[in-house]
Scaffold this motif. Structure first.
Motif, PDB file in Angstrom:
ATOM      1  N   LEU A  35       0.832  -1.214   0.000  1.00 52.83           N
ATOM      2  CA  LEU A  35       0.000   0.000   0.000  1.00 52.83           C
ATOM      3  C   LEU A  35       0.866   1.262   0.000  1.00 52.83           C
ATOM      4  CD1 LEU A  35      -2.745  -1.133   2.527  1.00 52.83           C
ATOM      5  CD2 LEU A  35      -3.148  -0.477   0.137  1.00 52.83           C
ATOM      6  N   ARG A  36       1.932   1.271   0.804  1.00 54.19           N
ATOM      7  CA  ARG A  36       2.801   2.461   0.826  1.00 54.19           C
ATOM      8  C   ARG A  36       3.437   2.693  -0.543  1.00 54.19           C
ATOM      9  NH1 ARG A  36       3.128   1.089   6.125  1.00 54.19           N
ATOM     10  NH2 ARG A  36       4.630  -0.575   5.750  1.00 54.19           N
ATOM     11  N   ALA A  37       3.828   1.618  -1.220  1.00 58.92           N
ATOM     12  CA  ALA A  37       4.401   1.767  -2.556  1.00 58.92           C
ATOM     13  C   ALA A  37       3.341   2.313  -3.516  1.00 58.92           C
ATOM     14  CB  ALA A  37       4.938   0.422  -3.054  1.00 58.92           C
ATOM     15  N   ALA A  38       2.099   1.843  -3.376  1.00 57.40           N
ATOM     16  CA  ALA A  38       1.019   2.312  -4.244  1.00 57.40           C
ATOM     17  C   ALA A  38       0.751   3.803  -4.019  1.00 57.40           C
ATOM     18  CB  ALA A  38      -0.244   1.499  -3.999  1.00 57.40           C
ATOM     19  N   VAL A  39       0.806   4.215  -2.755  1.00 54.87           N
ATOM     20  CA  VAL A  39       0.601   5.639  -2.437  1.00 54.87           C
ATOM     21  C   VAL A  39       1.719   6.470  -3.067  1.00 54.87           C
ATOM     22  CG1 VAL A  39       0.614   7.350  -0.560  1.00 54.87           C
ATOM     23  CG2 VAL A  39      -0.683   5.226  -0.292  1.00 54.87           C
ATOM     24  N   LYS A  48      -6.861   5.619  -3.294  1.00 54.40           N
ATOM     25  CA  LYS A  48      -7.967   5.206  -2.419  1.00 54.40           C
ATOM     26  C   LYS A  48      -7.495   4.983  -0.987  1.00 54.40           C
ATOM     27  CE  LYS A  48     -11.048   2.915  -5.669  1.00 54.40           C
ATOM     28  NZ  LYS A  48     -11.260   1.642  -6.355  1.00 54.40           N
ATOM     29  N   ALA A  49      -6.283   4.486  -0.845  1.00 53.25           N
ATOM     30  CA  ALA A  49      -5.803   4.032   0.466  1.00 53.25           C
ATOM     31  C   ALA A  49      -5.241   5.143   1.338  1.00 53.25           C
ATOM     32  CB  ALA A  49      -4.737   2.953   0.264  1.00 53.25           C
ATOM     33  N   LYS A  50      -4.716   6.193   0.723  1.00 56.46           N
ATOM     34  CA  LYS A  50      -3.878   7.153   1.442  1.00 56.46           C
ATOM     35  C   LYS A  50      -4.535   7.756   2.686  1.00 56.46           C
ATOM     36  CE  LYS A  50      -0.756  11.062   0.838  1.00 56.46           C
ATOM     37  NZ  LYS A  50      -0.937  11.543   2.181  1.00 56.46           N
ATOM     38  N   ALA A  51      -5.758   8.261   2.555  1.00 57.35           N
ATOM     39  CA  ALA A  51      -6.398   8.962   3.681  1.00 57.35           C
ATOM     40  C   ALA A  51      -6.616   8.014   4.859  1.00 57.35           C
ATOM     41  CB  ALA A  51      -7.719   9.569   3.241  1.00 57.35           C
TER      42      ALA A  51
END
Ligand code: ADP
Ligand code: ZN
Length: 210
Positions: A35-39, A48-51
């Motif tokens: 997820l961090r890489a995607a952000v 979508k995940a960041k917030a």
């Protein structure tokens, strides 16, 4: 061998997953790192995940399940994998079963909340490869530089004290029920997290018979 590492944020799942991964030669799959890489890369999942991540809340199940499904379909997972940070909710665990993924063992690393708060304050992670360190308990050889890849080692935004409290509360509410979920399936081994990384590793490797 398909393994799950369960435990509060900062319990040492990522660190121990790295140890098992190199010992058994199977990949570590950290949904947090993915997820961090995607952000960082600004992908659709990342946006979508960041917030959610910044607030210390869980990313919605459908997003994480989609990410996990894609990842375990990759060829390096054929001989097994170590899940670090997934499942984090009962629906995520049920999704694994629906996908037909057989889990051999679930290792819970148990650490009291008070220790978690101290650990997360000192945690540092590599921006490039995701390796985790602690300023006091597991420092890098050169300050701010990853031992493994030479990347920059930084503090995660969600390791700020206010966010840590929310992540711990979320853990107890949403994730801790998985202990009973896997106990009921006869898969659970609980290991008490030690202050020395290598002491925990011994217990974890014992638990997987590696
Ligand atoms: P930690 O275990 O230290 O909390 P992770 O790197 O595993 O950190 O996760 C960081 C954040 O990424 C979580 O707070 C959450 O927002 C998101 N995340 C990671 N894995 C999941 C998951 N399986 N389900 C929902 N959100 C997740
Ligand atoms: Zn690195």
């Amino acid at each position: 061998m398909n393994l799950i590492l369960l435990g509060a944020p900062g319990a040492g799942k990522g660190t121990q997953a790295e140890v098992i991964s190199s010992k058994l030669g199977i990949p570590q799959i950290s949904t947090g790192n993915i997820l961090r890489a995607a952000v960082k890369n600004g992908t659709e999942w990342g946006l979508k995940a960041k917030a959610f991540m910044d607030a210390g809340d869980l990313v919605p199940d459908d997003v994480v399940i989609g990410i996990l499904k894609d990842r375990i379909a990759e060829s390096d997972c054929a001989k097994g994998f170590i899940l670090d940070g997934f499942p984090r909710t009962v629906p995520q665990a049920e999704a694994l079963e629906t996908m037909g993924v057989v889990i051999d063992k679930v290792i819970e690393i148990s650490v009291p909340d008070e220790d978690i708060k101290n650990r997360l304050g000192g945690r540092r992670v590599c921006e490039s490869c995701g390796a985790s360190y602690h300023v006091e308990f597991n420092p890098t050889k050169a300050e701010g530089v990853c031992d493994k890849c030479g990347g920059k080692v930084v503090q995660r935004a969600d390791d700020a004290p206010e966010t840590v409290l929310n992540r711990l509360a979320t853990y107890h509410e949403a994730t801790a029920p998985l202990v009973d979920f896997y106990k009921g399936r006869g898969k659970l081994t609980t290991v008490i997290g030690q202050s020395e990384v290598s002491d925990t590793s011994k217990l974890v490797l014992d638990a997987v018979n590696a």
